[in-house]
Design a protein around this motif. Structure first.
Motif, PDB file in Angstrom:
ATOM      1  N   UNK A 116       0.755  -1.264  -0.048  1.00  0.00           N
ATOM      2  CA  UNK A 116       0.130   0.147   0.093  1.00  0.00           C
ATOM      3  C   UNK A 116       0.871   1.347  -0.026  1.00  0.00           C
ATOM      4  N   UNK A 117       2.002   1.174   0.559  1.00  0.00           N
ATOM      5  CA  UNK A 117       3.014   2.422   0.516  1.00  0.00           C
ATOM      6  C   UNK A 117       2.931   3.249  -1.030  1.00  0.00           C
ATOM      7  N   UNK A 128      -3.987  -8.797  -2.666  1.00  0.00           N
ATOM      8  CA  UNK A 128      -4.026  -7.931  -1.384  1.00  0.00           C
ATOM      9  C   UNK A 128      -4.499  -6.729  -1.300  1.00  0.00           C
ATOM     10  N   UNK A 129      -3.979  -5.728  -2.408  1.00  0.00           N
ATOM     11  CA  UNK A 129      -4.650  -4.512  -2.427  1.00  0.00           C
ATOM     12  C   UNK A 129      -5.790  -4.200  -3.397  1.00  0.00           C
ATOM     13  N   UNK A 130      -6.283  -5.482  -4.228  1.00  0.00           N
ATOM     14  CA  UNK A 130      -7.332  -5.201  -5.202  1.00  0.00           C
ATOM     15  C   UNK A 130      -7.046  -4.172  -6.031  1.00  0.00           C
ATOM     16  N   UNK A 131      -5.723  -3.897  -6.468  1.00  0.00           N
ATOM     17  CA  UNK A 131      -5.517  -3.075  -7.726  1.00  0.00           C
ATOM     18  C   UNK A 131      -4.862  -3.835  -8.855  1.00  0.00           C
ATOM     19  N   UNK A 155       0.816   3.669  -6.288  1.00  0.00           N
ATOM     20  CA  UNK A 155       1.206   2.587  -5.012  1.00  0.00           C
ATOM     21  C   UNK A 155       2.533   2.155  -5.468  1.00  0.00           C
ATOM     22  N   UNK A 156       3.300   1.778  -4.751  1.00  0.00           N
ATOM     23  CA  UNK A 156       4.651   1.250  -5.006  1.00  0.00           C
ATOM     24  C   UNK A 156       4.595  -0.133  -5.732  1.00  0.00           C
ATOM     25  N   UNK A 157       5.246  -0.373  -6.797  1.00  0.00           N
ATOM     26  CA  UNK A 157       5.428  -2.026  -7.099  1.00  0.00           C
ATOM     27  C   UNK A 157       6.953  -1.924  -7.066  1.00  0.00           C
ATOM     28  N   UNK A 158       7.342  -2.973  -6.307  1.00  0.00           N
ATOM     29  CA  UNK A 158       8.797  -3.285  -6.366  1.00  0.00           C
ATOM     30  C   UNK A 158       9.314  -4.888  -6.545  1.00  0.00           C
ATOM     31  N   UNK A 212       2.116 -10.494  -0.732  1.00  0.00           N
ATOM     32  CA  UNK A 212       1.954  -9.430  -1.543  1.00  0.00           C
ATOM     33  C   UNK A 212       2.498  -9.629  -3.051  1.00  0.00           C
ATOM     34  N   UNK A 213       3.170 -10.862  -3.049  1.00  0.00           N
ATOM     35  CA  UNK A 213       3.814 -11.290  -4.515  1.00  0.00           C
ATOM     36  C   UNK A 213       2.447 -11.906  -5.508  1.00  0.00           C
TER      37      UNK A 213
END
Length: 775
Positions: free
Chosen positions: A347-348, A408-411, A364-367, A375-376
């Motif tokens: 979410x960051x 997880x973030x539904x994005x 939203x960060x994608x890393x 989160x993967x």
């Protein structure tokens, strides 16, 4: 040495001789009639030098009985060959195959994998002495090869002894040939290439005969061994190729002494050299890769470097055995092929401004995250939804347009024309909520799935389906690298859009499909057939991987060095230490021998410069025969040194002192030749003496080629006539005395024993060498 004033047109014409006529004056490289076969003093010296070479290379070869330095690599590779297990290395296979052959000879099964420096060979029952005997044998044979190069080139016995002695009593050559390393094979093959070419060149006036073909083809075979051991062998190709180009240029001269060649005759010479020195070496080079592939048919640690198609040719391959077809609406985890980081989001958000003042989207960060985590998890969504009554069971295929939903973030994953945190030219990756993804940002969430090596609409599979994810509107590829982001991203990896779509580091693969139930029929494995891929396709794929990873060897190493340091021997490499006994092996040349050789390289360049300057002013400081020999013979050796040394200045990869060993051998040849030149008798008297001994009788082949006679080789002893060589012998004696003293002084660091006290270690830190146990 007499100095003659030049003047008049006749003398000027003599100076401007053609390359072919100039080379004919090089009496050391003439067709042999009786020279080498009758010089017993050379034969006795050759025998003694060879015997000492074997003693210095094999003495105490069983010490230490532990893994030393890069034995962890090349010993491991021999074990992989013997176990038929596929591995990857940046060097061609020939040198490693020799180690495997030696292991096969002694019945070794490859059970030990040389994992750590210091691991015991005795406890693990490894025939390490047999492995070390291979490079020791080649290293010992290198010394008489250097002697033969000087002998065949027509140099005096003292010159041949000095050149071979600099290699014989060199601590670096000895140290590198007593361990399971590749450089002994490389240096030996390089020296044999030079020797074979010298023998071939001596027969240039007897073309297309049996011996002429024999030495031409042997030169090609030797060259193939050089480049099949390490790719720096291309420097030897350049050396021989330059000499061949000059030779062909001379053959093209219509005014050559042996008579002009017709263009068809010249074409035969050209084609023969192309065949012998390019085609034959390349065929042998390919042959060793065929052997490499034939032996390594089992899956192993090298699998990850190769494509899924290549891996399907290996038995027991985990990747292809565990691959599962991916359907739409499956949840998957994706990993970058090179860095092994997972595609991750949380979410960051990106900061409003980066440290350089650029503005982000604050999305939203994608890393990239190195560990498995929920989160993967990303769900594969079709670009166009399927009907509600036929939603599941549709296989994802190469070329499909897909969307990726972060569970997880539904994005939804998105890329857009905003600069990434570290690369202003690359695009930012972020995610957007469902309403935006299905609204005005819909196109930005579309990605094209391109499976590597896929033919048509191939199925997308986990593990084996290596792919590139291409953003459909902007045509950038999802990419990551090893530099971590700042604290605001928890030091995770940056994900961005790379405009260079063809870049091989854009490749990803699906690691697992967590949404599939454990009892699903999709997880049932069917018997897999090993796939066949044509040899050339496998070869080109491996070549690409080798060159890519070779160029990637740019990380620092505590014992790496720069080319400018090598001729002066400014630093070495610590190979092995043992604290209890204070013993150490420190890879270092013989400083005395290296400094003498490097000094005479400078002397050679100075003599050439002075001679060219004097000729411009109409002064002959050298007679034509001496000048011809100096430029064509010693000059060839100098070219060999420069070709094996100067290209390293253009390399950005890790470099070490052992890279200079081929160039050092060439510098030893220059030293021996230059010593004879400096302490030679009066060149005018020498010219008259030699001319009186040359025959002018035409051979049958000479008549066909233009009626010119063939000169016989004049041995150095005969060329010198009754003149005294005391000065030359004295100089050679002085050089060899100080060289042997230097070798003896640094011997404990080369052989690893005896252990030295702190005071003895300090005495050997001549240029601040970073030796152990100095306190």
């Amino acid at each position: 040495m007499s100095v003659r004033q030049r003047g008049g047109q006749a003398n000027k014409k003599a100076v401007m001789a053609s390359p072919e006529s100039t080379m004919d004056e090089f009496d050391g490289l003439q067709p042999q009639k009786s020279g080498v076969t009758s010089e017993w003093d050379y034969k006795i010296a050759l025998f003694l030098i060879t015997a000492v070479a074997f003693v210095t290379r094999f003495w105490g070869i069983s010490h230490p009985n532990e893994v030393v330095f890069d034995e962890v690599h090349f010993g491991k590779f021999a074990s992989y060959y013997l176990q038929r297990t596929y591995f990857f290395d940046v060097h061609p296979p020939f040198g490693k195959l020799l180690f495997a052959l030696m292991g096969w000879f002694v019945g070794y099964d490859g059970h030990f994998h040389f994992d750590n420096i210091g691991d015991s060979y005795v406890k693990n029952n490894v025939p390490y002495v047999a492995f070390r005997a291979m490079p020791a044998l080649l290293g010992a044979l290198t010394v008489p090869t250097v002697f033969l190069i000087m002998w065949e080139s027509g140099y005096t016995l003292p010159a041949a002894i000095v050149a071979s002695g600099l290699v014989l009593f060199d601590n670096a050559h000895i140290g590198q040939t007593r361990l399971i390393l590749l450089d002994a094979t490389l240096v030996f093959a390089m020296s044999v290439s030079v020797l074979c070419y010298v023998r071939f060149y001596k027969l240039r006036h007897e073309p297309f005969g049996r011996k002429w073909w024999k030495w031409l083809l042997l030169t090609g075979v030797a060259l193939s061994c050089v480049i099949s051991t390490k790719y720096v062998g291309v420097f030897t190709f350049f050396t021989i190729g330059s000499a061949v180009a000059l030779d062909l240029w001379g053959l093209l001269d219509i005014n050559r002494k042996q008579g002009a060649l017709s263009l068809p005759e010249f074409g035969k010479h050209f084609a023969a050299r192309i065949f012998g020195l390019i085609v034959v070496p390349f065929l042998f080079y390919l042959f060793w890769f065929q052997v490499h592939f034939a032996i390594l048919y089992r899956s192993g640690p090298g699998d990850d470097f190769m494509s899924p198609e290549f891996q399907e040719t290996l038995s027991d391959n985990i990747m292809t055995a565990n691959s599962v077809g991916i359907d739409y609406y499956d949840a998957i985890t994706m990993r970058h092929k090179e860095t092994k980081t997972y595609l991750h989001s949380h979410p960051d958000r990106y900061p409003l401004r980066y440290e350089d003042g650029r503005v982000s989207s604050q999305g939203q960060q994608v890393t990239g995250y190195p560990f498995n985590d929920t989160n993967n998890h990303w769900q594969v969504i079709p670009a166009q939804p399927f009907p509600e009554d036929n939603l599941l069971g549709h296989r994802v295929k190469s070329g499909d347009l897909i969307r990726l939903r972060h569970l997880v973030t539904d994005t939804y994953l998105l890329s857009h024309d905003v600069a990434s945190p570290y690369y202003p030219t690359n695009q930012e990756f972020t995610t957007v909520p469902l309403e935006d993804a299905n609204g005005n940002r819909f196109n930005d969430t579309l990605f094209e799935l391109r499976i590597e090596g896929a033919k048509g609409k191939a199925d997308f599979k986990s593990m084996s389906g290596h792919f590139k994810l291409i953003h459909f509107p902007t045509k950038v590829a999802m990419w990551t690298h090893t530099t971590p982001l700042p604290d605001w991203a928890y030091k995770q990896a940056e994900i961005n859009g790379n405009k260079n779509v063809q870049q091989s580091s854009n490749v990803w693969y699906v690691d697992e499909i967590p949404s599939i139930p454990a009892d699903s029929d999709r997880l049932k494995k069917e018997p897999r057939k090993i796939k066949h891929v044509p040899f050339l396709k496998k070869y080109f794929e491996l070549q690409r991987a080798i060159f890519f990873h070779n160029n990637a060897l740019t990380s620092s190493h505590p014992y790496a060095s720069q080319p400018i340091q090598w001729p002066f021997l400014l630093r070495g490499v610590s190979f092995w230490t043992q604290n209890d006994t204070r013993q150490q092996i420190y890879f270092l040349g013989n400083p005395v021998g290296w400094w003498i050789a490097s000094s005479l390289l400078a002397v050679f360049a100075g003599i050439v410069g002075a001679d060219q300057l004097s000729q411009r002013r109409g002064v002959d400081s050298l007679d034509e025969r001496t000048r011809s020999r100096f430029y064509n013979s010693t000059g060839f050796f100098f070219l060999c040194w420069a070709s094996h040394y100067l290209p390293f200045y253009l390399m950005g990869r890790q470099l070490f002192l052992h890279h200079y060993l081929p160039a050092h051998l060439a510098s030893a040849l220059v030293t021996g030749a230059l010593l004879e030149f400096v302490f030679n008798l009066d060149p005018v008297a020498l010219e008259e003496n030699v001319d009186a001994k040359l025959t002018g009788k035409a051979t049958e082949k000479g008549k066909k080629g233009g009626g010119a006679g063939t000169k016989r080789v004049v041995p150095a002893k005969e060329r010198m006539g009754g003149s005294s060589m005391l000065a030359l012998w004295g100089a050679a004696g002085v050089v060899m005395t100080v060289v042997i003293a230097g070798w003896w002084f640094f011997l404990p660091l080369t052989y690893g024993r005896p252990g030295l006290t702190a005071e003895e270690v300090v005495r050997r830190k001549w240029l601040g060498y970073d030796l152990h146990f100095a306190k």
